[in-house]
Write an enzyme that holds these catalytic residues in place. Structure first.
Site, PDB file in Angstrom:
ATOM      1  N   SER A 115      -1.830  58.614  62.687  1.00 15.95           N
ATOM      2  CA  SER A 115      -3.234  58.614  63.143  1.00 15.95           C
ATOM      3  C   SER A 115      -3.554  57.351  63.941  1.00 15.95           C
ATOM      4  O   SER A 115      -4.240  57.396  64.963  1.00 15.95           O
ATOM      5  CB  SER A 115      -4.183  58.692  61.940  1.00 15.95           C
ATOM      6  OG  SER A 115      -3.995  59.884  61.245  1.00 15.95           O
ATOM      7  N   HIS A 160      -0.103  65.950  59.579  1.00 12.88           N
ATOM      8  CA  HIS A 160      -0.863  66.305  58.373  1.00 12.88           C
ATOM      9  C   HIS A 160      -0.923  67.828  58.218  1.00 12.88           C
ATOM     10  O   HIS A 160      -0.730  68.360  57.126  1.00 12.88           O
ATOM     11  CB  HIS A 160      -2.310  65.795  58.470  1.00 12.88           C
ATOM     12  CG  HIS A 160      -2.448  64.306  58.476  1.00 12.88           C
ATOM     13  ND1 HIS A 160      -3.214  63.640  59.401  1.00 12.88           N
ATOM     14  CD2 HIS A 160      -1.946  63.349  57.659  1.00 12.88           C
ATOM     15  CE1 HIS A 160      -3.182  62.338  59.160  1.00 12.88           C
ATOM     16  NE2 HIS A 160      -2.411  62.133  58.115  1.00 12.88           N
ATOM     17  N   ARG A 206       7.432  59.854  56.248  1.00 12.44           N
ATOM     18  CA  ARG A 206       7.964  59.807  57.610  1.00 12.44           C
ATOM     19  C   ARG A 206       9.206  58.922  57.617  1.00 12.44           C
ATOM     20  O   ARG A 206      10.253  59.311  57.162  1.00 12.44           O
ATOM     21  CB  ARG A 206       6.897  59.292  58.579  1.00 12.44           C
ATOM     22  CG  ARG A 206       5.851  60.317  58.893  1.00 12.44           C
ATOM     23  CD  ARG A 206       4.634  59.706  59.516  1.00 12.44           C
ATOM     24  NE  ARG A 206       3.981  58.813  58.571  1.00 12.44           N
ATOM     25  CZ  ARG A 206       2.862  58.163  58.794  1.00 12.44           C
ATOM     26  NH1 ARG A 206       2.280  58.271  59.946  1.00 12.44           N
ATOM     27  NH2 ARG A 206       2.323  57.399  57.871  1.00 12.44           N
ATOM     28  N   LYS A 237     -10.483  50.371  55.267  1.00 14.74           N
ATOM     29  CA  LYS A 237      -9.633  50.581  56.451  1.00 14.74           C
ATOM     30  C   LYS A 237     -10.458  50.639  57.733  1.00 14.74           C
ATOM     31  O   LYS A 237      -9.890  50.690  58.825  1.00 14.74           O
ATOM     32  CB  LYS A 237      -8.853  51.895  56.299  1.00 14.74           C
ATOM     33  CG  LYS A 237      -7.534  51.765  55.555  1.00 14.74           C
ATOM     34  CD  LYS A 237      -6.714  53.019  55.772  1.00 14.74           C
ATOM     35  CE  LYS A 237      -5.317  52.913  55.210  1.00 14.74           C
ATOM     36  NZ  LYS A 237      -4.554  54.154  55.428  1.00 14.74           N
TER      37      LYS A 237
HETATM   38  P1  ADP Z   1      -3.275  57.143  53.859  1.00 18.02           P
HETATM   39  O1  ADP Z   1      -4.381  56.186  54.187  1.00 18.02           O
HETATM   40  O2  ADP Z   1      -3.355  57.678  52.457  1.00 18.02           O
HETATM   41  O3  ADP Z   1      -1.899  56.715  54.247  1.00 18.02           O
HETATM   42  P2  ADP Z   1      -3.062  59.062  56.046  1.00 18.02           P
HETATM   43  O4  ADP Z   1      -4.134  59.984  56.527  1.00 18.02           O
HETATM   44  O5  ADP Z   1      -2.548  58.061  56.986  1.00 18.02           O
HETATM   45  O6  ADP Z   1      -3.672  58.424  54.743  1.00 18.02           O
HETATM   46  O7  ADP Z   1      -1.840  59.891  55.492  1.00 18.02           O
HETATM   47  C1  ADP Z   1      -1.972  60.829  54.464  1.00 18.02           C
HETATM   48  C2  ADP Z   1      -0.602  61.329  54.059  1.00 18.02           C
HETATM   49  O8  ADP Z   1      -0.026  62.063  55.136  1.00 18.02           O
HETATM   50  C3  ADP Z   1       0.413  60.253  53.711  1.00 18.02           C
HETATM   51  O9  ADP Z   1       1.226  60.727  52.665  1.00 18.02           O
HETATM   52  C4  ADP Z   1       1.213  60.096  54.979  1.00 18.02           C
HETATM   53  O10 ADP Z   1       2.507  59.606  54.718  1.00 18.02           O
HETATM   54  C5  ADP Z   1       1.245  61.524  55.444  1.00 18.02           C
HETATM   55  N1  ADP Z   1       1.472  61.621  56.888  1.00 18.02           N
HETATM   56  C6  ADP Z   1       0.831  60.973  57.877  1.00 18.02           C
HETATM   57  N2  ADP Z   1       1.323  61.311  59.093  1.00 18.02           N
HETATM   58  C7  ADP Z   1       2.322  62.195  58.851  1.00 18.02           C
HETATM   59  C8  ADP Z   1       3.255  62.902  59.680  1.00 18.02           C
HETATM   60  N3  ADP Z   1       3.269  62.745  61.009  1.00 18.02           N
HETATM   61  N4  ADP Z   1       4.129  63.747  59.101  1.00 18.02           N
HETATM   62  C9  ADP Z   1       4.134  63.879  57.747  1.00 18.02           C
HETATM   63  N5  ADP Z   1       3.318  63.241  56.903  1.00 18.02           N
HETATM   64  C10 ADP Z   1       2.405  62.412  57.441  1.00 18.02           C
END
Ligand code: ADP
Length: 169
Positions: free
Chosen positions: A135, A19, A97, A43
């Site tokens: 995460s 992130h 990803r 979630k």
């Molecule tokens: P959501 O519930 O919206 O998926 P996340 O916190 O899991 O929320 O992810 C937020 C954004 O960050 C999404 O676009 C996800 O694809 C991106 N993201 C999560 N992990 C990574 C990573 N390791 N590298 C790049 N982007 C990421």
């Protein structure tokens, strides 16, 4: 010229190096970056909304300083496109990803485009170093006592450790 406003939405439960990499790259593209922390009650997040906001604010303060850019961390609930309109974002920023992210993100971007074609979804490819970081897995590793220092910041790793110690009681 109209300021370019980007919205990076997510659950950030918790924020990871992946992130943070997207945030570092996104601030270069916009004048103001709004990080929208979703309440995501459905979630069942490990960290409360307050904790997720606190972590995101603490971790992005340095980035804002380093890039002399404006980063705002805010909670949001409800429809993403309504929130994007409310904050005046022209861009929704998402990280991509693996192929597994693609289908869902492609569909979401398509639906959001139908709802408001003036707001563009911009995808940033995950950096190769952070491709595998999610995460969900970081939480699982921390819960099982593994070392998550390579996946998130020292402060968040410590919070995870504390959280799982607290839950084990
Ligand atoms: P959501 O519930 O919206 O998926 P996340 O916190 O899991 O929320 O992810 C937020 C954004 O960050 C999404 O676009 C996800 O694809 C991106 N993201 C999560 N992990 C990574 C990573 N390791 N590298 C790049 N982007 C990421």
């Amino acid at each position: 010229m109209t300021a370019r406003v980007g919205l990076y939405p997510g659950t950030f439960d918790p924020l990871t190096c992946g992130h943070l990499d997207i945030i570092r790259r996104a601030v270069k593209l916009v004048d103001k970056l709004v990080i929208g922390v979703a309440t995501s009650n459905a979630k069942g997040p490990l960290f409360s909304l307050e904790e997720r906001l606190e972590m995101a604010r603490a971790e992005t303060a340095e980035i804002a300083k380093a890039f002399s850019s404006q980063i705002i961390v805010e909670p949001f609930e409800g429809l993403l496109i309504h929130y994007a309109e409310k904050v005046g974002a022209q861009f929704i920023i998402r990280g991509l990803r693996a192929v597994s992210d693609f289908e869902y993100e492609f569909q979401m971007a398509g639906m959001n485009d139908r709802l408001n074609p003036d707001i563009e979804t911009v995808f940033l490819m995950a950096d190769a170093r952070y491709q595998a970081i999610a995460s969900r897995l970081v939480k699982e590793i921390a819960q099982l006592g593994g070392d998550v220092s390579g996946f998130t910041t020292p402060e968040i790793a410590a919070r995870l450790q504390k959280k799982f110690k607290g839950l084990a009681k």
